[in-house]
Structures are given as structure tokens and as C-alpha cells.
Design an enzyme around this catalytic site. Structure first.
Site, PDB file in Angstrom:
ATOM      1  N   GLY A  79       3.470  11.481  -2.706  1.00 16.70           N
ATOM      2  CA  GLY A  79       4.909  11.233  -2.841  1.00 16.70           C
ATOM      3  C   GLY A  79       5.603  10.969  -1.515  1.00 16.70           C
TER       4      GLY A  79
ATOM      5  NE  ARG B 280      -2.526  -1.680 -20.128  1.00 21.73           N
ATOM      6  CZ  ARG B 280      -1.834  -2.804 -19.905  1.00 21.73           C
ATOM      7  NH1 ARG B 280      -0.752  -2.773 -19.154  1.00 21.73           N
ATOM      8  NH2 ARG B 280      -2.221  -3.946 -20.416  1.00 21.73           N
TER       9      ARG B 280
ATOM     10  CG  LEU C  10       3.488   1.843 -16.064  1.00 21.77           C
ATOM     11  CD1 LEU C  10       4.800   1.806 -15.294  1.00 21.77           C
ATOM     12  CD2 LEU C  10       3.484   3.020 -17.045  1.00 21.77           C
TER      13      LEU C  10
ATOM     14  CG  ASN D 250       3.511  -1.096  -6.983  1.00 17.88           C
ATOM     15  OD1 ASN D 250       3.560   0.126  -6.746  1.00 17.88           O
ATOM     16  ND2 ASN D 250       2.419  -1.811  -6.764  1.00 17.88           N
TER      17      ASN D 250
ATOM     18  CG  HIS E  60      -0.621  -3.640  -2.913  1.00 21.89           C
ATOM     19  ND1 HIS E  60      -1.455  -2.785  -3.602  1.00 21.89           N
ATOM     20  CD2 HIS E  60      -1.431  -4.426  -2.151  1.00 21.89           C
ATOM     21  CE1 HIS E  60      -2.714  -3.046  -3.285  1.00 21.89           C
ATOM     22  NE2 HIS E  60      -2.727  -4.034  -2.405  1.00 21.89           N
TER      23      HIS E  60
ATOM     24  CG  ASP F 271       3.029  -9.238 -13.937  1.00 22.19           C
ATOM     25  OD1 ASP F 271       2.149  -8.434 -13.608  1.00 22.19           O
ATOM     26  OD2 ASP F 271       2.986 -10.449 -13.654  1.00 22.19           O
TER      27      ASP F 271
ATOM     28  CG  ASP G 137      -1.551  -4.455  -6.927  1.00 22.65           C
ATOM     29  OD1 ASP G 137      -0.646  -3.632  -7.088  1.00 22.65           O
ATOM     30  OD2 ASP G 137      -2.703  -4.135  -6.581  1.00 22.65           O
TER      31      ASP G 137
ATOM     32  CB  ALA H 251       5.526  -1.891   7.622  1.00 22.44           C
ATOM     33  CD  GLU H 252       3.463   1.440   2.027  1.00 16.67           C
ATOM     34  OE1 GLU H 252       3.916   2.277   1.223  1.00 16.67           O
ATOM     35  OE2 GLU H 252       2.249   1.291   2.214  1.00 16.67           O
TER      36      GLU H 252
END
Ligand code: GAR
Length: 216
Positions: A22, A75, A103, A115, A117, A154, A158, A186-187
């Protein structure tokens, strides 16, 4: 009173989904507290009770739920359970932060799930590419740049439209750990920046292209 006046701005209600430490969730909580991110984290959902990130939710008094994939036959049913919670909390944007389950995105959440990545998509992404696997693959390939990608989610790993990317150099003496640290730094800027753009209503999707409008 500090005497500092900040215009009131509406906050985008979000849910943050986690499976691990987290760290991104902790970063968002910090940015919100610092007044740099106009989001309201209404709910945290973890795919495992072991996720250390649940601690950050507890400390910040954010309601949290654990929904395990293994408790659902498919799923679709797992996703239905998650999005039911999300809707009940009045959430408008679902933010994946190290959430490792795939998902099924319901129609009312198309382009409302994001998201991050830890690579420059479409490199080093897809099933099995998460955490250190990504950085090991980047080093093994010998790329000179890596980075992070914020994208809409989607129904493929990714794959959804890219909102923003930040590149970092890959250095000669990098290990997966040192590269991971540089990408994560960077994230910590890229994800809040992307969320803020969405909160300000400046992000529009045209096919696979994401357009960012100038500030109002
Ligand atoms: C995120 O920062 C992201 O780079 C990565 O997991 C990190 C958070 O996980 N996500 C992916 O690899 C998704 N394909 P953590 O909370 O366990 O540190």
C-alpha cells in the site's frame, strides 16, 4: 489559523484497491493531507487480509474491506462484489494501487478505473508482470529507459488508454531494487498528478487516445 486561504474545491470520491504494502495508498493519503490532491478516499478494498496497506487505511480512519478472489466462483462475481461496495460508498473513480487481481469492468465504470504500472506500457506488462518481475525483465532486455504508466483499466491486463507516462534512466549498475526505487519515486509524482487531472475534469478519452485539457 495559519492565515493561508485555499479556495474550496470539490473532492473526487475514490476507492483505492490494494494487495500489498500500500505504498501508493500512503502516498495518496499524504498528498491529500498536503492539499495537493483533491480526492476523498471513501473506501479501501484489499484482496487479502495480509496486505500491510490496510494499516494505512486504519491510521487514516478510512473504511476498509477485504474481498478475497478465492471466495468467489468467477472474476465476474468477484468484480460485482467489489463494484457493489464501490457504488454504495458513492465512489466515482476506482484507483488500483498494487492490486493484483484482474477485474471485469462494469459498463458504468468504463474509464472510471485507473492503474499504475511500473514500466512504460506496452513494454514489460501483462499477466505475470508485477513488482520486481517488471524490473528484472527491463534489466534483462537491456533497455536504457524505464518508468511508469498511469492508464485506464479495461478487461485486459495493463491495456487500457494511457493517461500519462514518466520515464526514468536505467543505469549501468542498476539492480532490480535500485531501478524499482527510481521508478517508484516517479510513481509518487505521476499517480497523484494523473488523479488530480481527473479530479479537475481535464481528462477525456477518444478511442485509445487520452486528451488532457488546459487548466480552466
Ligand atoms: C505499484 O506502485 C505499482 O508499481 C505496482 O505495484 C506497486 C504497489 O504495490 N503495480 C503493478 O505492478 C501492477 N501491474 P505495493 O503496494 O505492494 O508496494
Amino acid at each position: 489559523m495559519t492565515g493561508v486561504h485555499r479556495d474550496w474545491r470539490p473532492r473526487l470520491p475514490i476507492a483505492v484497491l490494494i494487495s500489498g504494502t500500500g505504498r501508493s495508498l500512503a502516498n495518496m493519503i499524504e498528498k491529500i493531507r498536503a492539499g495537493e490532491l483533491d480526492c476523498d478516499i471513501r473506501l479501501v478494498i484489499s484482496s487479502t487480509p495480509e496486505a500491510k496497506g490496510l494499516m494505512f487505511a486504519e491510521k487514516a480512519s478510512i473504511p476498509a474491506a477485504v474481498l478475497r478472489r478465492g471466495d468467489f466462483p468467477s472474476r465476474e462475481e468477484y468484480s460485482t462484489a467489489i463494484f457493489d461496495r464501490v457504488r454504495a460508498a458513492g465512489v466515482e473513480l476506482v484507483v488500483l494501487a498494487g492490486f493484483l487481481k484482474q477485474l471485469a469492468i462494469p459498463d458504468d465504470f468504463v474509464h472510471r478505473v485507473v492503474n499504475i504500472h511500473p514500466a512504460l506500457i506496452p513494454a514489460f506488462c501483462g499477466k505475470g508482470f508485477y513488482g520486481h518481475h517488471v524490473h528484472e525483465a527491463a534489466l534483462a532486455y537491456g533497455v536504457k529507459l524505464s518508468g511508469c504508466t498511469v492508464h485506464f483499466v479495461d478487461n485486459e491486463y495493463d491495456h487500457g488508454p494511457v493517461i500519462l507516462q514518466v520515464a526514468v534512466p536505467v543505469l549501468d549498475d542498476d539492480t532490480p531494487d535500485t531501478l524499482a526505487d527510481r521508478v517508484f519515486a516517479a510513481e509518487c509524482e505521476a499517480y497523484p498528478r494523473a488523479l488530480q487531472l481527473i479530479a479537475e475534469g481535464r481528462v477525456r478519452v477518444e478511442g485509445r487516445r487520452v486528451r488532457i485539457a488546459a487548466p480552466a
